[in-house]
Enzyme design. Structure first.
Site, PDB file in Angstrom:
ATOM      1  N   SER A 233       0.830  -1.219   0.000  1.00 23.49           N
ATOM      2  CA  SER A 233       0.000   0.000   0.000  1.00 23.49           C
ATOM      3  C   SER A 233       0.858   1.259   0.000  1.00 23.49           C
ATOM      4  CB  SER A 233      -0.987  -0.009   1.168  1.00 23.49           C
ATOM      5  OG  SER A 233      -0.354  -0.346   2.374  1.00 23.49           O
ATOM      6  N   ASP A 373      -2.598  -9.105  11.176  1.00 23.98           N
ATOM      7  CA  ASP A 373      -3.958  -9.506  10.809  1.00 23.98           C
ATOM      8  C   ASP A 373      -4.474 -10.730  11.563  1.00 23.98           C
ATOM      9  OD1 ASP A 373      -4.216  -7.458   8.913  1.00 23.98           O
ATOM     10  OD2 ASP A 373      -3.015  -8.594   7.494  1.00 23.98           O
TER      11      ASP A 373
HETATM   12  N1  HAX Z   1       1.023 -20.154   5.200  1.00 18.43           N
HETATM   13  C1  HAX Z   1       1.490 -21.000   4.251  1.00 18.43           C
HETATM   14  N2  HAX Z   1       2.553 -20.765   3.490  1.00 18.43           N
HETATM   15  C2  HAX Z   1       3.225 -19.628   3.726  1.00 18.43           C
HETATM   16  C3  HAX Z   1       2.834 -18.724   4.731  1.00 18.43           C
HETATM   17  C4  HAX Z   1       1.665 -19.020   5.477  1.00 18.43           C
HETATM   18  N3  HAX Z   1       1.186 -18.191   6.387  1.00 18.43           N
HETATM   19  N4  HAX Z   1       3.695 -17.677   4.726  1.00 18.43           N
HETATM   20  C5  HAX Z   1       4.591 -17.942   3.744  1.00 18.43           C
HETATM   21  N5  HAX Z   1       4.295 -19.098   3.139  1.00 18.43           N
HETATM   22  C6  HAX Z   1       4.942 -19.694   1.966  1.00 18.43           C
HETATM   23  C7  HAX Z   1       4.834 -18.716   0.806  1.00 18.43           C
HETATM   24  O1  HAX Z   1       3.557 -18.813   0.176  1.00 18.43           O
HETATM   25  C8  HAX Z   1       5.981 -19.143  -0.077  1.00 18.43           C
HETATM   26  O2  HAX Z   1       5.563 -20.294  -0.779  1.00 18.43           O
HETATM   27  P1  HAX Z   1       5.959 -20.526  -2.343  1.00 18.43           P
HETATM   28  O3  HAX Z   1       7.458 -20.466  -2.392  1.00 18.43           O
HETATM   29  O4  HAX Z   1       5.396 -21.886  -2.625  1.00 18.43           O
HETATM   30  O5  HAX Z   1       5.307 -19.425  -3.107  1.00 18.43           O
HETATM   31  C9  HAX Z   1       7.030 -19.578   0.940  1.00 18.43           C
HETATM   32  O6  HAX Z   1       6.326 -19.804   2.181  1.00 18.43           O
HETATM   33  C10 HAX Z   1       8.090 -18.539   1.186  1.00 18.43           C
HETATM   34  O7  HAX Z   1       7.449 -17.329   1.500  1.00 18.43           O
HETATM   35  P2  HAX Z   1       8.097 -16.303   2.538  1.00 18.43           P
HETATM   36  O8  HAX Z   1       9.438 -15.896   2.020  1.00 18.43           O
HETATM   37  O9  HAX Z   1       8.044 -16.888   3.914  1.00 18.43           O
HETATM   38  O10 HAX Z   1       7.059 -15.133   2.547  1.00 18.43           O
HETATM   39  P3  HAX Z   1       6.871 -13.934   1.515  1.00 18.43           P
HETATM   40  O11 HAX Z   1       7.745 -12.816   1.955  1.00 18.43           O
HETATM   41  O12 HAX Z   1       6.990 -14.394   0.108  1.00 18.43           O
HETATM   42  O13 HAX Z   1       5.341 -13.579   1.753  1.00 18.43           O
HETATM   43  C11 HAX Z   1       3.413 -13.137   3.051  1.00 18.43           C
HETATM   44  C12 HAX Z   1       4.918 -12.923   2.915  1.00 18.43           C
HETATM   45  C13 HAX Z   1       2.879 -12.246   4.142  1.00 18.43           C
HETATM   46  C14 HAX Z   1       2.737 -12.747   1.715  1.00 18.43           C
HETATM   47  C15 HAX Z   1       3.149 -14.628   3.359  1.00 18.43           C
HETATM   48  O14 HAX Z   1       3.742 -14.945   4.590  1.00 18.43           O
HETATM   49  C16 HAX Z   1       1.669 -14.980   3.389  1.00 18.43           C
HETATM   50  O15 HAX Z   1       1.091 -15.250   2.337  1.00 18.43           O
HETATM   51  N6  HAX Z   1       1.035 -14.994   4.605  1.00 18.43           N
HETATM   52  C17 HAX Z   1      -0.381 -15.236   4.736  1.00 18.43           C
HETATM   53  C18 HAX Z   1      -1.188 -14.029   4.302  1.00 18.43           C
HETATM   54  C19 HAX Z   1      -1.045 -12.876   5.296  1.00 18.43           C
HETATM   55  O16 HAX Z   1      -1.153 -13.067   6.495  1.00 18.43           O
HETATM   56  N7  HAX Z   1      -0.822 -11.660   4.768  1.00 18.43           N
HETATM   57  C20 HAX Z   1      -0.734 -10.465   5.588  1.00 18.43           C
HETATM   58  C21 HAX Z   1       0.688  -9.997   5.804  1.00 18.43           C
HETATM   59  C22 HAX Z   1       0.768  -8.764   6.642  1.00 18.43           C
HETATM   60  C23 HAX Z   1       0.178  -7.622   5.918  1.00 18.43           C
HETATM   61  O17 HAX Z   1       0.667  -7.129   4.901  1.00 18.43           O
HETATM   62  N8  HAX Z   1      -0.931  -7.181   6.375  1.00 18.43           N
HETATM   63  O18 HAX Z   1      -1.574  -6.229   5.728  1.00 18.43           O
END
Ligand code: HAX
Length: 433
Positions: A233, A373
Site C-alpha cells: 500500500s 492480521d
Molecule cells: N502459510 C502457508 N505458506 C506460507 C505462509 C503461510 N502463512 N507464509 C509464507 N508461506 C509460503 C509462501 O507462500 C511461499 O511459498 P511458495 O514459495 O510456494 O510461493 C514460501 O512460504 C516462502 O514465502 P516467505 O518468504 O516466507 O514469505 P513472503 O515474503 O513471500 O510472503 C506473506 C509474505 C505475508 C505474503 C506470506 O507470509 C503470506 O502469504 N502470509 C499469509 C497471508 C497474510 O497473512 N498476509 C498479511 C501480511 C501482513 C500484511 O501485509 N498485512 O496487511
C-alpha cells in the site's frame, strides 16, 4: 506547542539541508545489492527507497520515529499522524488544534453519498471506499495549485492540505460504506469536539455503552497507520504520488493494493479461517484439532492467513498488542480464545511444514509468527462488527495516515519519480554468470 502546519514549516528547511548533505556526501556509496532471486522475488530485502516515518526491524517490529510501537500504543491516531509527519508527539494544545482542524474539514460532499448509494449492492466494501476517495479527486488543492504553476519547494503545503481534508472525511466515509453496504440505516454525522477514533466508532453505530469499542478503534487506528515504505500500500501510494498525481489519486491507488489477500485483506481471510475451525469442531477447537485443520489447509495449497511476513521474523508487536487488549477486555470470548489457541499451535505447525517444504526442494517459510492480521478480527467481531469483508476498510482509514505522511514528506524533500530498471529473463540468461 506549535500546530502541525507550523511545526512542519519550521522543520522542513532543516530536513532538506540534512538530506542534501547526505546525498552530496554519501550519494555514491552502496547500500544494497540485488540478486537474481530478489529480482524475481518481489525485491525482498532490497534497500532502494527512503522512508523516515517508521522502520520495521525484522527482530523487533515496527518502530515509529524511534519509538517501538508498544511504547506508544496509548497514543490516539491523530497524535500518531502528528508523530509520523514531524517526529514529535503533540502536546495537548497541538493535538486539540489538529482535532479542531478535522472538525472544520469533516463535512463530506453530498456527491460522495450519491456515488456510494449508486454502486451495486454486492460491491466489496474496499471497492466502495476506494471509489469514494477517488471521486473526491476534484477537490484536490494540490492539483489546482499545480495547474496554476506552483514551484517545487511549495508542493508539500497543498499536499498537506489535501491530506487533512481527506483524513477528516475518512471516518465518515468509511462508516457510511459500512452502513450503506450492510443496510444499517441512516448515516450518523461527525460529532465536533470528539476525537477521530471515537468519532469513527460512533459513526459506525455499534452499541458501545462502556466506551471499550471506541478504545479499540483508537488502538486499531494507531497500530495500522504505518509500516515503513516498501509494503504494497505505502509503496504503491509512493510510486503513484512520485509522478505528482495528487494525494487523492495516490491514496486510492495504495488502498487498492491494501485490498489484496496477501496484504490488508488477510484480516478478513484470517477471521474466516478461525470461524471455519470453530464451525467444523463445534466451538473452540483443541490444539490437536487445530493442528490437523492447519495441515489440511496447508496441504490443500493454501496459506494460513495472519501468519508470515516479508520483513518480520518475530511475533508482530501489533498482534501482541491486540492479544493484550483481548485478554484485558474480552477474556471469555470464544472467538478470541480460538485466536489465542491458534497462536499456541500455528508457529510450530508452520515450522514443521516449512521443513517438509525444504525437503521437497521448496523455499522455507521465512517467518512462522503471526502478523497484524492474525488477531484484530476477533476483537472487532466481539463488538458486533461481524461483517468481516469490511475489516480492510478499517485498516484503510488508518493506513491512509502513514501513506499521506510519507507522501507529504516526499513532496517536501522533492523525491524523484520512481523508475527502477527492469531486465528481461533473456538479459539475465545472457549477462549473469
Ligand atoms: N502459510 C502457508 N505458506 C506460507 C505462509 C503461510 N502463512 N507464509 C509464507 N508461506 C509460503 C509462501 O507462500 C511461499 O511459498 P511458495 O514459495 O510456494 O510461493 C514460501 O512460504 C516462502 O514465502 P516467505 O518468504 O516466507 O514469505 P513472503 O515474503 O513471500 O510472503 C506473506 C509474505 C505475508 C505474503 C506470506 O507470509 C503470506 O502469504 N502470509 C499469509 C497471508 C497474510 O497473512 N498476509 C498479511 C501480511 C501482513 C500484511 O501485509 N498485512 O496487511
Amino acid at each position: 506547542m506549535a500546530t502541525l502546519q507550523e511545526t512542519l514549516t519550521t522543520k522542513i528547511p532543516g530536513w532538506r539541508k540534512e538530506v542534501g548533505e547526505v546525498r552530496k556526501n554519501l550519494g555514491d556509496k552502496v547500500i544494497s545489492q540485488v540478486t537474481v532471486a530478489q529480482a524475481y522475488g518481489g525485491m525482498r530485502g532490497v534497500k532502494g527507497m527512503i522512508c523516515d516515518t517508521s522502520v520495521v526491524e525484522p527482530d523487533k517490529g515496527l518502530i515509529v520515529r524511534g519509538h517501538p510501537l508498544l511504547e506508544i500504543k496509548h497514543l490516539w491516531p491523530e497524535e500518531v499522524f502528528f508523530l509520523l509527519l514531524t517526529g514529535d508527539q503533540p502536546d495537548e494544545a497541538a493535538k486539540k488544534a489538529l482535532q479542531q482542524d478535522f472538525d472544520k474539514r469533516a463535512q463530506v460532499p453530498e456527491y460522495v453519498w450519491d456515488v456510494l448509494k449508486a454502486m451495486p449492492a454486492d460491491s466489496h466494501p474496499m471497492c466502495m471506499f476506494d471509489t469514494a476517495i477517488l471521486v473526491m479527486e476534484k477537490e484536490s488543492v494540490f492539483r489546482q495549485q499545480y495547474d496554476k504553476g506552483m514551484v517545487k519547494a511549495d508542493y508539500w503545503g497543498p499536499a498537506l492540505e489535501d491530506s487533512l481534508c481527506m483524513l477528516a472525511k475518512m471516518p465518515a466515509i468509511a462508516a457510511a460504506v459500512y452502513r450503506i453496504r450492510y443496510g444499517k440505516g441512516k448515516l450518523i454525522p461527525w460529532t465536533p469536539g470528539l476525537d477521530w477514533g471515537a468519532n469513527f466508532a460512533k459513526m459506525l453505530g455499534l452499541p458501545d455503552p462502556t466506551g471499550t469499542f471506541a478504545k479499540l478503534m483508537r488502538l486499531y487506528l494507531n497500530f495500522h497507520a504505518d509500516h515503513e515504505g516498501g509494503n504494497v500500500s505505502a509503496n504503491t501510494c509512493h510510486t503513484v504520488g512520485s509522478s505528482l498525481s495528487d494525494p487523492y489519486y495516490s491514496v486510492s491507488a495504495g488502498l487498492n493494493g491494501l485490498a489484496g489477500p496477501l496484504h490488508g485483506l488477510a484480516n478478513q481471510e484470517c477471521l474466516g479461517w478461525v470461524l471455519e475451525t470453530m464451525e467444523k469442531f463445534g466451538g473452540t477447537p483443541s490444539e490437536e484439532q487445530l493442528r490437523e485443520f492447519a495441515f489440511e489447509t496447508l496441504r490443500g495449497g493454501k496459506v494460513i492467513p495472519g501468519y508470515g511476513h516479508a520483513v518480520l521474523r518475530v511475533t508482530d508487536p501489533r498482534f501482541a498488542g491486540f492479544l493484550e487488549f483481548g485478554k484485558e477486555h474480552l477474556p471469555k470470548d470464544p472467538v478470541f480464545n480460538t485466536v489465542a489457541r491458534v497462536y499456541d499451535v500455528i508457529p510450530k505447525v508452520l515450522e514443521e511444514f516449512s521443513a517438509e517444504r525444504v525437503k521437497a526442494g521448496k523455499a522455507p517459510i521465512a517467518n512462522c509468527w503471526p502478523n497484524v492480521d492474525a488477531g484484530s478480527g476477533a476483537l472487532l467481531y466481539h463488538f458486533g462488527l461481524t461483517e468481516f469483508p469490511y475489516y480492510t476498510v478499517l485498516f484503510s482509514v488508518s493506513r491512509a495516515m502513514g501513506m499521506l505522511a510519507q507522501l507529504i514528506l516526499n513532496r517536501a524533500m522533492g523525491t524523484a519519480i520512481t523508475r527502477p530498471k527492469s531486465v528481461s529473463t533473456a538479459w539475465v540468461q545472457a549477462n549473469v554468470k
